[in-house]
Design a protein around this motif. Sequence first.
Motif: not given
Length: 239
Positions: A98-103, A131-143
């Motif tokens: 099973a996969a959850m892709t694209g965040n 398997a899945f991915e999620s953005r690392n909140p410590a990097v603060r990509a949303w800035d």
Amino acid sequence: MTDYDPRLVDVYDQDNPDGPDHDFYRGLAGEASARSVVDLGCGTGILTVTLASVERSVVGVDPSASMIGFARNRPGAAHVDWVVGDSRSIPGTGYDFAAMTGNVAQAIPGAAWPRTLRDLRLAMGNGGTLAFESRNPAVRAWDNWAFDDKRRDSLHGPLIERRTVSAPAPGVVELQTSTTFAATGECVDETQQLAFRDRNTITRDVRAAGFAVEATYGDWIRTPFTDHAPIMVFVCRAV
């Protein structure tokens, strides 16, 4: 949910093309010798169709009827079982991958997140791979996600896009995007909230649902995760 405007679905693949993330998931499915696969939050099915083969059955599930409608018209779509819904709509049991892709994991809010993980565990056989991915909140990509008057072409003529970003609650980022069709002046507004969970939180939630975390990577070439990696790629085993 409020569904996507079909005209914006038409440009989804332009923003989310096939790439190294899909290569990772395809490779993982192959290593798992997967015979039955569920792609949860499959979107337009750009990855989903490539997972299907004579030896492997694939189900693509997404809550957006517009996305699934697009997927059903993609080359290779006839080899996939398409379902409009969420984790509660996964048909049958015994999946070995099973996969959850694209965040996608970040688009599942609040209590729906642990429920989704439990639903996936119920749908999977013992030893199956999630398997899945999620953005690392410590990097603060949303800035860096806000912008004004971004222009581009589409099948429906020139588009003018604007986006504002806010953080209405701890661990939640809200995107408000306006897309104007330059030819007509028509504007489509979308609001999306994303959950930014840290590694420890996701690991705890996964374990509570009945999975063991086998690896956490910081990129698509399987570099072990570090605190400064932009993403967290989880490979889990149903136990």
